[in-house]
Design an enzyme around this catalytic site. Structure first.
Site, PDB file in Angstrom:
ATOM      1  N   TYR A 108      42.252  59.179  18.904  1.00 54.07           N
ATOM      2  CA  TYR A 108      40.930  59.713  18.510  1.00 54.07           C
ATOM      3  C   TYR A 108      39.880  58.589  18.427  1.00 54.07           C
ATOM      4  O   TYR A 108      38.837  58.670  19.083  1.00 54.07           O
ATOM      5  CB  TYR A 108      41.089  60.479  17.193  1.00 54.07           C
ATOM      6  CG  TYR A 108      39.855  61.138  16.661  1.00 54.07           C
ATOM      7  CD1 TYR A 108      39.442  62.381  17.133  1.00 54.07           C
ATOM      8  CD2 TYR A 108      39.095  60.547  15.671  1.00 54.07           C
ATOM      9  CE1 TYR A 108      38.314  63.000  16.625  1.00 54.07           C
ATOM     10  CE2 TYR A 108      37.969  61.144  15.155  1.00 54.07           C
ATOM     11  CZ  TYR A 108      37.574  62.377  15.629  1.00 54.07           C
ATOM     12  OH  TYR A 108      36.452  62.977  15.126  1.00 54.07           O
ATOM     13  N   ASP A 112      31.273  66.932  18.684  1.00 55.25           N
ATOM     14  CA  ASP A 112      30.591  66.758  17.383  1.00 55.25           C
ATOM     15  C   ASP A 112      30.199  65.308  17.120  1.00 55.25           C
ATOM     16  O   ASP A 112      29.087  65.033  16.697  1.00 55.25           O
ATOM     17  CB  ASP A 112      31.407  67.351  16.217  1.00 55.25           C
ATOM     18  CG  ASP A 112      32.809  66.798  16.090  1.00 55.25           C
ATOM     19  OD1 ASP A 112      33.266  66.086  17.011  1.00 55.25           O
ATOM     20  OD2 ASP A 112      33.467  67.087  15.073  1.00 55.25           O
ATOM     21  N   ASP A 164      33.956  70.880  10.801  1.00 56.42           N
ATOM     22  CA  ASP A 164      34.942  71.609   9.998  1.00 56.42           C
ATOM     23  C   ASP A 164      34.402  71.965   8.616  1.00 56.42           C
ATOM     24  O   ASP A 164      34.570  73.085   8.129  1.00 56.42           O
ATOM     25  CB  ASP A 164      36.225  70.775   9.839  1.00 56.42           C
ATOM     26  CG  ASP A 164      36.835  70.428  11.179  1.00 56.42           C
ATOM     27  OD1 ASP A 164      36.346  70.934  12.202  1.00 56.42           O
ATOM     28  OD2 ASP A 164      37.801  69.646  11.198  1.00 56.42           O
ATOM     29  N   GLY A 201      45.022  72.180  14.113  1.00 50.58           N
ATOM     30  CA  GLY A 201      43.686  72.318  14.684  1.00 50.58           C
ATOM     31  C   GLY A 201      42.887  73.433  14.030  1.00 50.58           C
ATOM     32  O   GLY A 201      41.841  73.835  14.536  1.00 50.58           O
ATOM     33  N   SER A 247      42.998  72.624   8.083  1.00 50.27           N
ATOM     34  CA  SER A 247      43.458  72.764   6.706  1.00 50.27           C
ATOM     35  C   SER A 247      42.839  71.682   5.834  1.00 50.27           C
ATOM     36  O   SER A 247      42.614  71.889   4.642  1.00 50.27           O
ATOM     37  CB  SER A 247      44.986  72.675   6.645  1.00 50.27           C
ATOM     38  OG  SER A 247      45.433  71.383   7.001  1.00 50.27           O
ATOM     39  N   GLU A 255      34.418  71.105  22.210  1.00 50.78           N
ATOM     40  CA  GLU A 255      35.484  70.237  21.672  1.00 50.78           C
ATOM     41  C   GLU A 255      35.177  68.782  21.964  1.00 50.78           C
ATOM     42  O   GLU A 255      34.812  68.431  23.085  1.00 50.78           O
ATOM     43  CB  GLU A 255      36.824  70.640  22.314  1.00 50.78           C
ATOM     44  CG  GLU A 255      37.995  70.503  21.388  1.00 50.78           C
ATOM     45  CD  GLU A 255      37.897  71.449  20.203  1.00 50.78           C
ATOM     46  OE1 GLU A 255      37.627  70.946  19.100  1.00 50.78           O
ATOM     47  OE2 GLU A 255      38.084  72.659  20.368  1.00 50.78           O
ATOM     48  N   HIS A 256      35.327  67.956  20.931  1.00 51.94           N
ATOM     49  CA  HIS A 256      35.031  66.516  21.024  1.00 51.94           C
ATOM     50  C   HIS A 256      33.555  66.282  21.357  1.00 51.94           C
ATOM     51  O   HIS A 256      33.203  65.297  21.992  1.00 51.94           O
ATOM     52  CB  HIS A 256      35.943  65.827  22.058  1.00 51.94           C
ATOM     53  CG  HIS A 256      37.371  65.733  21.584  1.00 51.94           C
ATOM     54  ND1 HIS A 256      37.786  64.800  20.662  1.00 51.94           N
ATOM     55  CD2 HIS A 256      38.459  66.474  21.882  1.00 51.94           C
ATOM     56  CE1 HIS A 256      39.084  64.959  20.430  1.00 51.94           C
ATOM     57  NE2 HIS A 256      39.509  65.985  21.151  1.00 51.94           N
ATOM     58  N   GLY A 281      47.677  70.528  10.395  1.00 50.45           N
ATOM     59  CA  GLY A 281      47.730  69.765  11.646  1.00 50.45           C
ATOM     60  C   GLY A 281      47.742  70.630  12.888  1.00 50.45           C
ATOM     61  O   GLY A 281      48.117  70.168  13.960  1.00 50.45           O
TER      62      GLY A 281
HETATM   63  P1  ADP Z   1      44.213  69.969  10.182  1.00 51.05           P
HETATM   64  O1  ADP Z   1      42.982  69.731   9.403  1.00 51.05           O
HETATM   65  O2  ADP Z   1      43.979  70.196  11.634  1.00 51.05           O
HETATM   66  O3  ADP Z   1      45.097  71.022   9.603  1.00 51.05           O
HETATM   67  P2  ADP Z   1      44.735  67.280   9.308  1.00 51.05           P
HETATM   68  O4  ADP Z   1      45.747  66.265   9.718  1.00 51.05           O
HETATM   69  O5  ADP Z   1      43.310  66.927   9.395  1.00 51.05           O
HETATM   70  O6  ADP Z   1      45.058  68.610  10.129  1.00 51.05           O
HETATM   71  O7  ADP Z   1      44.999  67.707   7.809  1.00 51.05           O
HETATM   72  C1  ADP Z   1      46.286  68.118   7.413  1.00 51.05           C
HETATM   73  C2  ADP Z   1      46.665  67.441   6.104  1.00 51.05           C
HETATM   74  O8  ADP Z   1      45.815  67.935   5.048  1.00 51.05           O
HETATM   75  C3  ADP Z   1      48.069  67.785   5.660  1.00 51.05           C
HETATM   76  O9  ADP Z   1      49.022  66.948   6.257  1.00 51.05           O
HETATM   77  C4  ADP Z   1      47.968  67.559   4.162  1.00 51.05           C
HETATM   78  O10 ADP Z   1      48.062  66.192   3.849  1.00 51.05           O
HETATM   79  C5  ADP Z   1      46.539  67.998   3.843  1.00 51.05           C
HETATM   80  N1  ADP Z   1      46.486  69.386   3.351  1.00 51.05           N
HETATM   81  C6  ADP Z   1      45.765  70.395   3.869  1.00 51.05           C
HETATM   82  N2  ADP Z   1      45.917  71.530   3.138  1.00 51.05           N
HETATM   83  C7  ADP Z   1      46.754  71.230   2.130  1.00 51.05           C
HETATM   84  C8  ADP Z   1      47.318  71.976   1.040  1.00 51.05           C
HETATM   85  N3  ADP Z   1      47.060  73.262   0.855  1.00 51.05           N
HETATM   86  N4  ADP Z   1      48.169  71.314   0.226  1.00 51.05           N
HETATM   87  C9  ADP Z   1      48.450  70.010   0.404  1.00 51.05           C
HETATM   88  N5  ADP Z   1      47.956  69.280   1.397  1.00 51.05           N
HETATM   89  C10 ADP Z   1      47.122  69.854   2.265  1.00 51.05           C
HETATM   90 MG    MG Z   2      41.660  68.100   9.712  1.00 44.83          MG
END
Ligand code: ADP
Ligand code: MG
Length: 411
Positions: A228, A40, A178, A130, A133, A37-38, A128
């Protein structure tokens, strides 16, 4: 929800919105980082695995406006419309569509124009937490654009393109982990990724007696946004004082020698990174040898270091790890740590498969008792990376049937 169920749901939403069947369907998984972690952005090693939680996009070419891309997400607030006749630029900061639009812009910059299309996006990867997404969304978008344009990118090039989209459009200076794992994940394998050489190495993890448990604390701390970038700067400062290109090149001895010439915080940040890079390589060896207690000990050590030296843990994450320690080896718990950038989000644990139910119940109940918050607990085997589920105008989607399991546990 299985990937098949998720796909069916996305298709239904597509049909509801656009009144026809999608021609293309793609999926990209989220990921959990077992350890590393941290590291990369310090040219170190990471050890993620793709998980059975996915972002799915269903799409079809546009019926009217050939130069317009319509992006809907069931989870995003406003839909985004991209006009391909104008130069693309980032949407206001915080807009969800910056992730896909950044990827579209990168394809256009390579002369790969998908033309107008309509898309519907749905996901089981929590935001959000971790589990990345954001990379799942970028990689799903890139996979869709490969299918539409008929140009398959080199895997590394594709990952770097997605990372650049996140830097330039979402304003997040993320590392490469990621996007790499969301693209390169394989069933029953984790990925040891050298973030310096960008060399990925698959490490088999097919022993059915162990399972990865992901515990979402459902806590997300409001950060100022400087945490970060600040840590990145501290790592760079440490490397400079040590006279090395990056902390990857430093050793504990070198750091101890230079301790007196460093601010306390900078020293602690560097100590975490140097130790974590070593732990990650050891963990890969221990996974290869199916030495699960050893992997578990490295996970606990990683958590301690992230809490004390890197200072990115929080009460909720520490609570989960403390509960894991109480369960202990006897209860089937090998090890546990926070995962992701920190300050909330998820913990990852390595557990005996036949103890999953008991462990999930115990963590959920004790976590609720100590924090008043319901945790969400997932189990996952190492999953495959991004896939094309459907690539034609007719026929039914062929979908892998692996399970995207969520353990529901009454607290
Ligand atoms: P993580 O990657 O850890 O989940 P991030 O803050 O890097 O957190 O990314 C999350 C953001 O990505 C969400 O707040 C949104 O803006 C966007 N996001 C991810 N997946 C989707 C989705 N399926 N639909 C819409 N927005 C998404
Ligand atoms: Mg992210």
């Amino acid at each position: 929800m299985t990937l098949k169920e998720l796909t069916d749901h996305t298709v239904r939403e597509f049909v509801k919105k656009y009144g026809r069947q999608p021609r293309w369907i793609v999926a990209a998984p989220g990921r959990v980082n077992i350890i590393g972690e941290h590291t990369d952005y310090n040219d170190g090693f990471v050890l993620p695995m793709a998980i059975e939680l996915y972002t799915v996009i269903a799409a079809d070419s546009s019926t009217q406006e050939t130069n317009q891309i319509r992006l809907y997400s069931t989870l995003g607030d406003k839909p985004a419309v991209v006009d391909l006749t104008k130069p693309l630029k980032p949407l206001p900061k915080g807009s969800w569509a910056n992730y896909p639009v950044g990827v579209i812009a990168a394809f256009l910059a390579r002369g790969l124009n998908p033309g107008g299309f309509d898309a519907m996006i749905h996901s089981t990867v929590p935001f959000g937490g971790g589990l990345s997404s954001s990379a799942a969304l970028e990689v799903a978008t890139a996979t869709l654009l490969e299918v539409i344009t008929g140009k398959k990118l080199d895997l590394v090039e594709k990952a770097l393109l997605c990372q650049k989209a996140e830097h330039e459009y979402a304003g997040m200076p993320c590392g490469i982990m990621d996007q790499f794992i969301s693209i390169m994940g394989r069933e029953n394998q984790v990925l040891l990724l050298d973030c310096r050489s960008r060399k990925p190495e698959l490490v088999p993890m097919s022993d059915p007696s162990v399972t990865v448990l992901i515990i979402n604390t459902n806590v997300r701390h409001q950060l100022t946004g400087s945490e970060y970038p600040m840590r990145r700067k501290q790592c760079e400062a440490a490397a400079k004082i040590l006279g090395v290109p990056s902390l990857r090149d430093a050793t504990t001895e070198l750091l101890e020698h230079a301790k007196g010439r460093m601010e306390k915080d900078v020293y602690h940040r560097a100590r975490h990174v140097i130790g974590e890079i070593e732990r990650t390589q050891h963990a890969a060896d221990d996974i290869r040898a199916s030495n699960w207690p050893a992997v578990g000990q490295l996970m606990y050590a990683s958590h301690r270091s992230l809490r004390n030296d890197y200072e990115v843990s929080c009460k909720a994450l520490d609570t989960v790890v403390d509960i894991a320690k109480v369960i202990g080896l006897k209860g089937g718990m090998f090890g546990c740590r926070m995962t992701g950038a920190g300050f909330g989000g998820c913990a990852v644990a390595l557990v005996k498969t036949d103890a999953i139910d008991a462990i999930s119940k115990k963590i959920a109940a004790d976590y609720k008792k100590k924090t008043g918050i319901e945790a969400t607990i997932f189990i996952s085997r190492p999953a495959a990376g991004a896939t094309v589920i459907k690539n034609n105008g007719s026929g039914s989607p062929s979908v892998r049937t692996n399970i995207c399991a969520r353990v529901s546990v009454p607290a």
